[in-house]
Design an enzyme around this catalytic site. Structure first.
Site, PDB file in Angstrom:
ATOM      1  NE  ARG A 110      -2.191   2.304  11.581  1.00  0.00           N
ATOM      2  CZ  ARG A 110      -2.746   1.893  12.709  1.00  0.00           C
ATOM      3  NH1 ARG A 110      -3.443   2.739  13.437  1.00  0.00           N
ATOM      4  NH2 ARG A 110      -2.596   0.658  13.133  1.00  0.00           N
ATOM      5  CE  LYS A 171     -15.450  -7.612  15.945  1.00  0.00           C
ATOM      6  NZ  LYS A 171     -14.523  -8.675  15.709  1.00  0.00           N
ATOM      7  CB  VAL A 198     -21.548 -12.332  13.113  1.00  0.00           C
ATOM      8  CG1 VAL A 198     -22.106 -13.115  14.297  1.00  0.00           C
ATOM      9  CG2 VAL A 198     -22.144 -10.937  13.072  1.00  0.00           C
ATOM     10  N   GLY A 200     -16.438 -14.910  13.046  1.00  0.00           N
ATOM     11  CA  GLY A 200     -15.279 -15.196  12.186  1.00  0.00           C
ATOM     12  C   GLY A 200     -15.525 -16.147  11.034  1.00  0.00           C
ATOM     13  CB  ILE A 202     -19.310 -19.684  12.233  1.00  0.00           C
ATOM     14  CG1 ILE A 202     -18.322 -20.295  13.229  1.00  0.00           C
ATOM     15  CG2 ILE A 202     -20.603 -20.481  12.190  1.00  0.00           C
ATOM     16  CD1 ILE A 202     -18.834 -20.326  14.663  1.00  0.00           C
ATOM     17  N   GLY A 253      -1.853 -13.768  22.215  1.00  0.00           N
ATOM     18  CA  GLY A 253      -2.447 -12.954  21.148  1.00  0.00           C
ATOM     19  C   GLY A 253      -3.949 -13.151  21.011  1.00  0.00           C
ATOM     20  CE  LYS A 271     -17.565 -10.864  17.195  1.00  0.00           C
ATOM     21  NZ  LYS A 271     -16.622 -11.673  17.981  1.00  0.00           N
ATOM     22  N   GLY A 368      -9.244 -15.108  14.074  1.00  0.00           N
ATOM     23  CA  GLY A 368      -7.967 -15.541  13.492  1.00  0.00           C
ATOM     24  C   GLY A 368      -7.940 -15.194  12.016  1.00  0.00           C
TER      25      GLY A 368
HETATM   26  N1  LIG Z   1      -8.583 -10.582  13.722  1.00  0.00           N
HETATM   27  C1  LIG Z   1      -9.670 -11.354  13.759  1.00  0.00           C
HETATM   28  O1  LIG Z   1      -9.609 -12.520  14.154  1.00  0.00           O
HETATM   29  C2  LIG Z   1     -10.992 -10.798  13.313  1.00  0.00           C
HETATM   30  C3  LIG Z   1     -12.121 -11.631  13.343  1.00  0.00           C
HETATM   31  C4  LIG Z   1     -13.353 -11.143  12.885  1.00  0.00           C
HETATM   32  C5  LIG Z   1     -13.420  -9.844  12.443  1.00  0.00           C
HETATM   33  N2  LIG Z   1     -12.314  -9.041  12.466  1.00  0.00           N
HETATM   34  C6  LIG Z   1     -12.450  -7.669  11.999  1.00  0.00           C
HETATM   35  O2  LIG Z   1     -11.612  -7.475  10.870  1.00  0.00           O
HETATM   36  C7  LIG Z   1     -11.145  -6.130  10.830  1.00  0.00           C
HETATM   37  C8  LIG Z   1      -9.625  -6.133  10.764  1.00  0.00           C
HETATM   38  O3  LIG Z   1      -9.129  -6.821  11.896  1.00  0.00           O
HETATM   39  P1  LIG Z   1      -7.561  -7.195  12.039  1.00  0.00           P
HETATM   40  O4  LIG Z   1      -7.476  -8.108  13.201  1.00  0.00           O
HETATM   41  O5  LIG Z   1      -7.014  -7.602  10.738  1.00  0.00           O
HETATM   42  O6  LIG Z   1      -6.972  -5.766  12.457  1.00  0.00           O
HETATM   43  P2  LIG Z   1      -5.446  -5.319  12.502  1.00  0.00           P
HETATM   44  O7  LIG Z   1      -4.539  -6.494  12.492  1.00  0.00           O
HETATM   45  O8  LIG Z   1      -5.341  -4.325  13.585  1.00  0.00           O
HETATM   46  O9  LIG Z   1      -5.260  -4.559  11.091  1.00  0.00           O
HETATM   47  C9  LIG Z   1      -5.810  -3.320  10.818  1.00  0.00           C
HETATM   48  C10 LIG Z   1      -5.214  -2.799   9.526  1.00  0.00           C
HETATM   49  O10 LIG Z   1      -5.802  -1.539   9.233  1.00  0.00           O
HETATM   50  C11 LIG Z   1      -4.777  -0.612   8.901  1.00  0.00           C
HETATM   51  N3  LIG Z   1      -5.218   0.723   9.296  1.00  0.00           N
HETATM   52  C12 LIG Z   1      -5.532   1.166  10.531  1.00  0.00           C
HETATM   53  N4  LIG Z   1      -5.892   2.452  10.495  1.00  0.00           N
HETATM   54  C13 LIG Z   1      -5.779   2.834   9.209  1.00  0.00           C
HETATM   55  C14 LIG Z   1      -5.978   4.057   8.522  1.00  0.00           C
HETATM   56  N5  LIG Z   1      -6.367   5.164   9.162  1.00  0.00           N
HETATM   57  N6  LIG Z   1      -5.766   4.087   7.195  1.00  0.00           N
HETATM   58  C15 LIG Z   1      -5.363   2.987   6.536  1.00  0.00           C
HETATM   59  N7  LIG Z   1      -5.156   1.794   7.123  1.00  0.00           N
HETATM   60  C16 LIG Z   1      -5.360   1.727   8.443  1.00  0.00           C
HETATM   61  C17 LIG Z   1      -3.550  -1.063   9.682  1.00  0.00           C
HETATM   62  O11 LIG Z   1      -2.382  -0.555   9.054  1.00  0.00           O
HETATM   63  P3  LIG Z   1      -0.907  -0.898   9.580  1.00  0.00           P
HETATM   64  O12 LIG Z   1      -0.743  -2.392   9.449  1.00  0.00           O
HETATM   65  O13 LIG Z   1       0.002  -0.168   8.687  1.00  0.00           O
HETATM   66  O14 LIG Z   1      -0.870  -0.437  11.009  1.00  0.00           O
HETATM   67  C18 LIG Z   1      -3.692  -2.585   9.594  1.00  0.00           C
HETATM   68  O15 LIG Z   1      -3.076  -3.057   8.428  1.00  0.00           O
HETATM   69  C19 LIG Z   1     -11.735  -5.462  12.080  1.00  0.00           C
HETATM   70  O16 LIG Z   1     -12.926  -4.816  11.748  1.00  0.00           O
HETATM   71  C20 LIG Z   1     -12.015  -6.636  12.998  1.00  0.00           C
HETATM   72  O17 LIG Z   1     -13.045  -6.369  13.929  1.00  0.00           O
HETATM   73  C21 LIG Z   1     -11.105  -9.501  12.872  1.00  0.00           C
END
Ligand SMILES: NC(=O)c1ccc[n+]([C@@H]2O[C@H](COP(=O)([O-])OP(=O)(O)OC[C@H]3O[C@@H](n4cnc5c(N)ncnc54)[C@H](OP(=O)(O)O)[C@@H]3O)[C@@H](O)[C@H]2O)c1
Length: 502
Positions: A110, A171, A198, A200, A202, A253, A271, A368
């Protein structure tokens, strides 16, 4: 499959993987614009035409296998920025391993100006994830935005429609649209990787899809939400309430500002629904899962569990039964000595029970940036190597319509905590209601030191009573609790926790 059919399939997947039209392929490769249409009618090409096409496909394939794989990353948050950092830092090592360079050429999020600790100055920037997914400057699209619909869905769909491989960690998207997206990928010849969706870091998807590809899975269960596991572990180790642990998890966090999705079990359900499809070959059915979260777990439950030799864990469980597939997410008593009970803090674990391998436990960090990015990277490497597997383990057309086993038919031991009126005859009346449904009580526990001090609306004092049942049907327990509530001997909603024999 006949020789002509397999030749036709090879040609068609070659065409669709490159987003070409049949006419373009016929003209440029076969020297005959109508060649593919003839092939579809079952007409054999001349042997020199066939040889020319096979040679061209081989040369194209070799050329592509050597060319750098250009990656577009939509979403530069926790996972996306970490992925770009790893690719920028370890690129040379990966190239050595693969014999092919992997380069991030385009990114989007964004905010363009936010400092993410990565250098994006030389990369193409896209505000619109769909435009990034369709960009000519990438070969593989990575979706790390999140959300079951909206831009994530639109962008993944756009990439797959043009035959472009996709890797996602989403997911929610997979749980809702997984079957449609898998079909789209199969039809267009694109790969779809979702290892990170699913548990992370693993590698459970790859284990199920490839390592255990030939095994018949009877049951899959696990701890798939680090936030819940962190809270339950701290409640078990320290004498603190759910609310206090949640506040700490948010400060560290581990939990979102709105923790509902995690603590009420929906994240685990997403998941689990994906794992169940890979295990049992049924369509993904997140809405058919019985889901209970951990927000009603008290110190009373934790302490009694510990005294009886159990820990409380939020489990996602899916198994084959004679009545269909049983899928449930709920807190459960697990024996302290079991492998899953040893998985504490933010760690995740997935256990599989199969015919030949019997039991397998995969444990590790479930979330993470680095662990999740590592799983994303593993999908990218597979695609770079040209590995092809149906996204959901079997072709999507062969997935069976979901057949849900009724939860009431579930059988097991139960922990029941009641706030019973402290009046003569109340306990006997409760025990009678249980007996009427054939429920055998293993033990009754009354701990005045742990009891909530409550007073019934009619002014009667109450005391907390815990009952542990022997093996019994869930329907019998629920019916007898409804009857006990109607009799007026208890106050508030009973706590019911299943005891899992693992
Ligand atoms: N975090 C984890 O540990 C983890 C583990 C397993 C799976 N996941 C999955 O991985 C994915 C990402 O997770 P995350 O934790 O990295 O999320 P996050 O930190 O919230 O990052 C989301 C990113 O998407 C961007 N974004 C949001 N809406 C957008 C839009 N309309 N157009 C363009 N960009 C957009 C955001 O932009 P800005 O930075 O500019 O706001 C941000 O960079 C999710 O599906 C989550 O379920 C995460």
């Amino acid at each position: 499959m006949s020789d002509i059919q397999s030749f036709r399939q090879a040609v068609e997947s070659f065409i669709s993987a490159r987003g070409w039209t049949p006419t373009r392929f016929g003209r440029t490769v076969a020297g005959d614009p109508l060649f593919v249409f003839d092939l579809r009618e079952g007409r054999e090409p001349r042997s020199d035409t066939r040889a020319r096409i096979l040679k061209a496909m081989q040369e194209f394939g070799d050329g592509e296998a050597r060319a750098p794989l250009r990656i577009g990353v939509a979403g530069l948050g926790n996972v996306g920025a970490t992925l770009v950092r790893i690719l920028q830092k370890d690129g040379a090592e990966l190239t050595k391993k693969l014999g092919r360079q992997i380069v991030v050429t385009a990114v989007g999020a964004r905010s363009r100006s936010r400092d993410r600790g990565i250098d994006i100055s030389g990369l193409d920037w896209f505000d619109d994830p769909v435009a990034l997914a369709k960009s000519d400057g990438i070969d593989l699209f990575v979706e790390l935005i999140g959300g079951e619909d909206g831009p994530a869905f639109a962008a993944v769909k756009a990439a797959l429609e043009m035959g472009r491989p996709v890797v996602t960690a989403n997911k929610a998207l997979l749980a809702k649209h997984g079957v449609a997206l898998a079909k789209l990928a199969e039809d267009s010849g694109a790969q779809l990787g979702f290892e990170a969706a699913v548990a992370g870091g693993i590698p459970v998807i790859k284990t199920l899809r490839e390592g255990l590809g030939s095994a018949r899975v009877a049951k899959v269960f696990g701890i798939m939400n680090g936030t819940c596991n962190y809270i339950l572990t701290r409640m078990g180790n320290e004498n603190i309430s759910f609310a206090e642990c949640l506040k700490d998890a948010q400060a560290l966090g581990y939990a979102e500002a709105d923790p509902t999705f995690d603590v009420e079990g929906f994240d685990t359900a997403h998941k689990l629904s994906i794992l169940a499809t890979l295990c049992f070959g049924y369509e993904i059915a997140p809405d058919k899962i019985r889901v209970e979260g951990i927000s009603r777990i008290s110190q009373h439950d934790i302490k009694v569990a510990a005294e009886l030799g159990y820990k409380i864990k939020l489990l996602g469980i899916a198994q084959r039964t004679e009545d269909g597939i049983e899928q449930r997410v709920h807190p459960a008593f697990v024996p302290k000595g079991s492998a899953i009970a040893g998985v504490d803090g933010v760690m995740n674990a997935v256990a599989l029970e199969t015919d030949h391998v019997h039991e397998l436990l995969l444990a590790g960090p479930g979330a993470g940036g680095p662990p999740t990015a590592s799983s994303v990277l593993s999908d990218i490497l597979d695609i770079a190597r040209g590995t092809r597997v149906p996204p959901l383990g079997v072709p999507s057309d062969e997935l069976l319509p979901y057949r849900q086993a009724p939860m009431r038919a579930h059988e097991g031991g139960y922990y029941i905590r009641l706030n019973a009126k402290d009046v003569p005859g109340a306990l006997a009346a409760i025990a009678n209601r249980m007996a009427e449904r054939g429920i055998s009580i293993d033990s009754v526990i009354q701990r005045s030191d742990l009891s909530a001090k409550a007073v019934a609306p009619d002014g009667s004092p109450t005391r907390t009573v815990v009952m542990i049942t022997q093996q019994t049907l869930e329907s019998a327990v629920r019916e007898s609790l409804a009857q006990i509530a109607a009799d007026g001997f208890i106050v508030g909603e009973p706590q019911l926790i299943r005891i899992e024999k693992l």
